[in-house]
Design an enzyme around this catalytic site. Structure first.
Site, mmCIF file in Angstrom:
data_model
loop_
_atom_site.group_PDB
_atom_site.id
_atom_site.type_symbol
_atom_site.label_atom_id
_atom_site.label_comp_id
_atom_site.label_asym_id
_atom_site.label_seq_id
_atom_site.Cartn_x
_atom_site.Cartn_y
_atom_site.Cartn_z
ATOM 1 N N HIS A 132 10.417 -3.159 16.961
ATOM 2 C CA HIS A 132 11.347 -2.784 15.884
ATOM 3 C C HIS A 132 12.153 -1.532 16.235
ATOM 4 O O HIS A 132 13.092 -1.199 15.509
ATOM 5 C CB HIS A 132 10.593 -2.516 14.571
ATOM 6 C CG HIS A 132 9.874 -3.709 14.031
ATOM 7 N ND1 HIS A 132 10.483 -4.934 13.881
ATOM 8 C CD2 HIS A 132 8.584 -3.870 13.623
ATOM 9 C CE1 HIS A 132 9.602 -5.802 13.387
ATOM 10 N NE2 HIS A 132 8.440 -5.182 13.235
HETATM 11 ZN ZN LIG Z 1 4.403 -7.492 13.675
#
Ligand SMILES: [Zn+2]
Length: 324
Positions: A132
């Protein structure tokens, strides 16, 4: 096991550093202890066949490595501890020197994993998969994008076709963004559509999955998708994010895979990518279970599946197989 048989099967490279685990404030939701428990579990599981693997200890990544995918401003703020409160909140962590050292070391671990994979054919980290992390910001427990840094290094080393197979239950949004305009890196993400992040990025191929999907449906989609992508991309290197948060017991995932389903998944990806001629570098990705032993065991299936594939490819019997 005869001496000759051992010589026929080189050890599988596993990458670990005790510094992957740091102390976090009590009741912090991130399961930081999983890294040390995973190593302990693997040592126990491999006690009777210790020479089947070779533990490789990584060095921390260099600032220059981080700058290959992150903005200068973000790298500076992260390394100097001057991230805003808002930026720290988005990361899921309060910044500390220990956190900085741990994060840079984990990126070094994935860099080493990719180097070992390119040399030997297959290697597995015992951390990594912080997918992320965006070029300019941390997000969702991901401070530095190790997959991005390591894929970039492979390009620098002359690899021209990299495939990222991201099977963490959350979309690999940071990695997708990093390589959006890089034709030499193909990003594939299979994830639960309803999961974080709410705002998805565009991978080269996204396969959003419905809430509650179980082993058979998941594996059918994966097998079909992976075959098509391997044929299309013909990768020299695959970086496999084997997040175990699609497991039914995971507290952040919305899928319903079993332990057996995860073993079959890890084995299938490694076997098919190796058969397609790619070097395979594995990272463990996400997994959020309050039962740390169960969680680490779930992650350890990646290393056992890799060792089974590795041994069979060298004419040796698998040692583990799927769990009952
Ligand atoms: Zn994850």
């Amino acid at each position: 096991m005869s001496h000759v048989a051992e010589a026929a099967c080189p050890p599988l490279a596993l990458i670990h550093h005790p510094g992957y685990r740091i102390a976090l404030p009590e009741k912090h939701p991130f399961p930081m202890d999983k890294f040390s428990v995973l190593k302990r579990l693997l040592d126990r599981q491999l006690a009777d066949c210790a020479r089947a693997v070779e533990w490789v200890m990584p060095q921390p990544a260099e600032e220059e490595d981080l700058l290959s995918v992150h903005t200068r401003r973000y790298v500076h703020e992260f390394l100097s501890g001057t991230l805003s409160h808002q930026a720290q909140r988005r990361s899921g962590f309060v910044w500390s020197e220990a956190l900085r050292e741990r994060s840079v070391l984990a990126v070094g671990g994935t860099l080493t994993t990719v180097r070992e994979a390119l040399t030997r054919g297959l290697a597995c980290n015992t951390a990594g998969g912080t997918h992320h992390a965006h070029p300019e910001a941390a997000s969702g427990y991901c401070l530095l994008n190790d997959i991005g840094v390591a894929a970039h290094q492979a390009l620098e080393d002359g690899v021209t076709r990299v495939l990222i197979v991201d099977l963490d239950v959350h979309q690999g949004d940071g990695t997708a963004l990093i390589f959006a305009d890089e034709p030499r890196v193909f990003t594939l993400s299979l994830h639960a559509e309803s999961n974080f992040p709410a705002r998805k990025q565009k991978s080269d191929l996204d396969v959003p999955l419905p809430k509650g999907m179980g082993d058979e449906d998941y594996l059918a989609v994966l097998e079909r998708t992976l075959e098509a992508v391997l044929t299309r991309v013909q990768p020299e290197l695959v970086i496999f994010d084997a997040g175990v948060d699609p497991h039914a017991a995971d507290r952040l995932g919305h899928l319903e895979l079993s332990d057996r389903g995860l073993y079959r998944r890890e084995r299938h990806v490694i076997e098919r990518c190796r058969a397609a001629g790619a070097a395979v570098a594995c990272v463990i990705g996400g997994g959020y279970d309050r039962d740390i032993e169960a969680l680490a065991w779930r992650h350890s299936q990646l290393h056992r599946a890799a060792l089974d594939v590795w041994r069979e490819a060298h004419g040796q019997p698998a040692l583990f197989g799927p769990p009952d």
